[in-house]
Write a protein that holds these residues in place. Structure first.
Motif, PDB file in Angstrom:
ATOM      1  N   ALA A   1       0.812  -1.226   0.000  1.00  0.00           N
ATOM      2  CA  ALA A   1       0.000   0.000   0.000  1.00  0.00           C
ATOM      3  C   ALA A   1       0.842   1.271   0.000  1.00  0.00           C
ATOM      4  CB  ALA A   1      -0.932  -0.011   1.211  1.00  0.00           C
ATOM      5  N   HIS A   2       2.178   1.147  -0.179  1.00  0.00           N
ATOM      6  CA  HIS A   2       3.008   2.351  -0.051  1.00  0.00           C
ATOM      7  C   HIS A   2       4.325   2.211  -0.813  1.00  0.00           C
ATOM      8  CE1 HIS A   2       4.304   5.741   2.910  1.00  0.00           C
ATOM      9  NE2 HIS A   2       5.006   5.823   1.798  1.00  0.00           N
ATOM     10  N   VAL A   3       4.319   2.658  -2.063  1.00  0.00           N
ATOM     11  CA  VAL A   3       5.561   2.643  -2.847  1.00  0.00           C
ATOM     12  C   VAL A   3       5.750   3.985  -3.560  1.00  0.00           C
ATOM     13  CG1 VAL A   3       5.418   0.150  -3.256  1.00  0.00           C
ATOM     14  CG2 VAL A   3       4.503   1.716  -4.988  1.00  0.00           C
ATOM     15  N   HIS A   4       7.012   4.265  -3.884  1.00  0.00           N
ATOM     16  CA  HIS A   4       7.364   5.452  -4.680  1.00  0.00           C
ATOM     17  C   HIS A   4       8.080   4.947  -5.930  1.00  0.00           C
ATOM     18  CE1 HIS A   4       6.762   8.247  -1.189  1.00  0.00           C
ATOM     19  NE2 HIS A   4       7.085   7.158  -0.508  1.00  0.00           N
ATOM     20  N   LEU A   5       7.360   4.831  -7.037  1.00  0.00           N
ATOM     21  CA  LEU A   5       7.984   4.271  -8.250  1.00  0.00           C
ATOM     22  C   LEU A   5       8.605   5.357  -9.132  1.00  0.00           C
ATOM     23  CD1 LEU A   5       5.684   1.227  -9.131  1.00  0.00           C
ATOM     24  CD2 LEU A   5       7.562   1.410  -7.492  1.00  0.00           C
TER      25      LEU A   5
ATOM     26  N   ASP B   1       0.883   3.640  -5.439  1.00  0.00           N
ATOM     27  CA  ASP B   1       2.007   4.552  -5.666  1.00  0.00           C
ATOM     28  C   ASP B   1       1.719   5.953  -5.108  1.00  0.00           C
ATOM     29  OD1 ASP B   1       4.596   5.008  -7.063  1.00  0.00           O
ATOM     30  OD2 ASP B   1       3.397   6.462  -8.186  1.00  0.00           O
ATOM     31  N   MET B   2       2.733   6.515  -4.484  1.00  0.00           N
ATOM     32  CA  MET B   2       2.609   7.815  -3.816  1.00  0.00           C
ATOM     33  C   MET B   2       2.766   8.993  -4.801  1.00  0.00           C
ATOM     34  SD  MET B   2       1.906   7.730  -0.657  1.00  0.00           S
ATOM     35  CE  MET B   2       1.537   6.385   0.471  1.00  0.00           C
ATOM     36  N   PRO B   3       2.174  10.148  -4.449  1.00  0.00           N
ATOM     37  CA  PRO B   3       2.133  11.283  -5.398  1.00  0.00           C
ATOM     38  C   PRO B   3       3.293  12.267  -5.291  1.00  0.00           C
ATOM     39  CG  PRO B   3       0.746  11.753  -3.514  1.00  0.00           C
ATOM     40  CD  PRO B   3       1.333  10.386  -3.265  1.00  0.00           C
TER      41      PRO B   3
ATOM     42  N   LEU C   1      -6.064   9.847  -0.474  1.00  0.00           N
ATOM     43  CA  LEU C   1      -5.365  11.130  -0.568  1.00  0.00           C
ATOM     44  C   LEU C   1      -4.151  11.075   0.348  1.00  0.00           C
ATOM     45  CD1 LEU C   1      -5.555  14.191  -1.526  1.00  0.00           C
ATOM     46  CD2 LEU C   1      -6.482  14.624   0.764  1.00  0.00           C
ATOM     47  N   LYS C   2      -2.970  11.477  -0.171  1.00  0.00           N
ATOM     48  CA  LYS C   2      -1.777  11.479   0.680  1.00  0.00           C
ATOM     49  C   LYS C   2      -1.479  12.890   1.160  1.00  0.00           C
ATOM     50  CE  LYS C   2       1.929  10.053   2.772  1.00  0.00           C
ATOM     51  NZ  LYS C   2       3.107   9.384   2.215  1.00  0.00           N
ATOM     52  N   LEU C   3      -1.290  13.005   2.447  1.00  0.00           N
ATOM     53  CA  LEU C   3      -1.041  14.296   3.090  1.00  0.00           C
ATOM     54  C   LEU C   3       0.268  14.235   3.879  1.00  0.00           C
ATOM     55  CD1 LEU C   3      -1.993  17.091   4.194  1.00  0.00           C
ATOM     56  CD2 LEU C   3      -3.333  15.838   5.895  1.00  0.00           C
TER      57      LEU C   3
ATOM     58  N   CYS D   1       0.622   6.405   8.025  1.00  0.00           N
ATOM     59  CA  CYS D   1       1.696   5.721   7.302  1.00  0.00           C
ATOM     60  C   CYS D   1       2.912   5.531   8.213  1.00  0.00           C
ATOM     61  CB  CYS D   1       2.146   6.551   6.107  1.00  0.00           C
ATOM     62  SG  CYS D   1       0.889   6.750   4.848  1.00  0.00           S
ATOM     63  N   HIS D   2       3.688   4.515   7.908  1.00  0.00           N
ATOM     64  CA  HIS D   2       5.002   4.260   8.504  1.00  0.00           C
ATOM     65  C   HIS D   2       5.156   4.802   9.925  1.00  0.00           C
ATOM     66  CE1 HIS D   2       5.436   8.255   6.909  1.00  0.00           C
ATOM     67  NE2 HIS D   2       5.741   7.874   5.701  1.00  0.00           N
ATOM     68  N   ILE D   3       4.336   4.278  10.799  1.00  0.00           N
ATOM     69  CA  ILE D   3       4.404   4.649  12.211  1.00  0.00           C
ATOM     70  C   ILE D   3       5.783   4.201  12.730  1.00  0.00           C
ATOM     71  CG2 ILE D   3       3.350   2.516  12.981  1.00  0.00           C
ATOM     72  CD1 ILE D   3       1.576   4.143  14.770  1.00  0.00           C
TER      73      ILE D   3
ATOM     74  N   THR E   1       5.902  -1.140   2.492  1.00  0.00           N
ATOM     75  CA  THR E   1       7.368  -1.036   2.381  1.00  0.00           C
ATOM     76  C   THR E   1       7.890   0.392   2.403  1.00  0.00           C
ATOM     77  OG1 THR E   1       7.470  -0.935  -0.033  1.00  0.00           O
ATOM     78  CG2 THR E   1       7.476  -3.147   1.004  1.00  0.00           C
ATOM     79  N   ASP E   2       7.087   1.378   1.931  1.00  0.00           N
ATOM     80  CA  ASP E   2       7.630   2.712   1.675  1.00  0.00           C
ATOM     81  C   ASP E   2       8.867   2.600   0.767  1.00  0.00           C
ATOM     82  OD1 ASP E   2       7.901   5.420   1.596  1.00  0.00           O
ATOM     83  OD2 ASP E   2       8.410   5.678   3.705  1.00  0.00           O
ATOM     84  N   HIS E   3       8.766   1.692  -0.218  1.00  0.00           N
ATOM     85  CA  HIS E   3       9.843   1.516  -1.214  1.00  0.00           C
ATOM     86  C   HIS E   3      10.182   2.887  -1.808  1.00  0.00           C
ATOM     87  CE1 HIS E   3      12.013  -0.553  -4.510  1.00  0.00           C
ATOM     88  NE2 HIS E   3      11.421   0.302  -5.330  1.00  0.00           N
TER      89      HIS E   3
HETATM   90 ZN    ZN Z   1       6.523   7.112   1.512  1.00  0.00          ZN
END
Ligand code: ZN
Ligand code: DOR
Length: 339
Positions: A12-16, A44-46, A99-101, A157-159, A230-232
């Protein structure tokens, strides 16, 4: 022993990184990294080089992914607090999952710190899809309060800190609609890693203490933390070696192996692995079924994470040298073998 078959996993959390930073990842290499790690669906994150703050930019990104990605890639929309009028144009799109904040500083130009702007974001996102927050410490207190006030679903996210686990635990006790994720790097590394790995261990939120790490595992076990994400966040070696370094580590190819290491170490069970990497992200983000989709591997089979030779374009791992378990040996997506 016959191979174990598990569902295609969900990250649920990648940066491609596409568009804008394809020198370090693109939808082709990033999706190959996903499949190599057993993930068939990624969100994918914005925070691209040009942040995804308009419907037009979102549509361009969707088209690029459709042309190049080998696994399913879907998206979060971004906000800088000044694009509220775009929300209703994008929130019902099937490609948009939330929505990512960003309430704290990190890679990209999307920081929203000002309380008035934060309030506008929570008031303005009227969708049932969650608002995902990067919110550390006091900013998490504020984000949880605003989500409650405006009756919005919020995913933390990513606590990374013990105190944040406790904030989410208390919010859940109050029956607030909140979910949370932890990353493999916060679960397996502490800030001591910075001594040896220097810039390569620099991430946002920063790596914590052993006490923080213990709190994350406890949070996973007691249901305070719902998913492993992952926050890849690939960056080139040069970007990690400069001063200051870029924040983030790649994670798609090692997450499953780390989780089976945790099973080996007696921290969690096989069922937990499936819950954190499939069942819970599927339910939280309303991920559609991928029929005839599965991963085959042997969770008992050890392997050592290499120094290079990864599918991710950045081609390094913060977990190099570690012994992990259960490398995917084949991946089938909608009946077609893709790994
Ligand atoms: Zn991230
Ligand atoms: O370490 C991080 N890297 N944290 C973030 O929040 C963003 C990410 C990135 O995009 O590089």
């Amino acid at each position: 022993m016959p191979l174990l078959r598990i569902p295609g996993l969900i990250d649920a959390h990648v940066h491609l990184r596409e568009p804008g930073s394809t020198h370090k990842e693109d939808f082709y290499t990033g999706s190959r990294a996903a499949l190599a790690g057993g993930f068939t669906f990624v969100l994918d994150m914005p925070n691209n080089a040009v942040p995804i703050l308009t419907e037009k930019l979102l549509e361009e990104k969707i088209t690029l992914a459709r042309e190049k990605a080998l696994c399913d890639v879907r998206f979060y929309f971004g906000t800088n607090g000044k694009n509220i009028e775009e929300f209703e144009k994008v929130s019902d799109k099937p490609e948009v999952f939330g929505l990512k904040l960003y309430c704290n500083h990190t890679t990209g130009e999307m920081l929203v710190e000002n309380p008035d702007l934060l309030e506008k974001v929570f008031a303005g996102w009227k969708s049932a899809k969650p608002i995902l927050v990067h919110a550390e410490g006091e900013q998490l207190v504020t984000a949880l309060r605003l989500a409650e006030k405006h009756k919005r679903r919020i995913h933390v996210c990513h606590i990374s800190q013990a105190s944040e686990v406790e904030l989410v635990r208390q919010a859940k006790i109050k029956k607030q609609k909140v979910t949370a994720g932890a990353t493999p790097h916060h679960l397996f590394l502490t800030k001591d890693a910075i001594i040896k790995m220097k810039g390569y261990a620099m991430v946002k939120p920063p790596l914590g203490t052993e006490a923080d790490q213990d709190a994350l595992w406890t949070g996973l076990k007691d249901g305070t933390i719902d998913i492993v994400e992952t926050d890849h966040a690939p960056h080139t070696r040069a970007e990690k070696e400069k001063n200051p370094p870029a924040f983030g580590v790649p994670g798609l190819e090692t997450a499953l192996g780390l989780m089976y290491k945790a099973v080996k170490d007696g921290r969690i069970t096989h069922d937990d692995v499936i819950k954190f990497l499939y069942t819970n992200p599927k339910a939280i983000f309303n991920v559609p079924d991928q029929p005839d989709t599965y991963v085959e591997m042997d969770p008992e089979l050890a392997y050592i994470v290499p120094q290079s030779g990864f599918e991710t374009k950045c081609d390094w791992s913060p977990f190099a040298g570690m012994t992990l378990y259960g490398k995917p040996q084949s991946v089938v997506l909608r009946g077609r073998r893709v790994l």
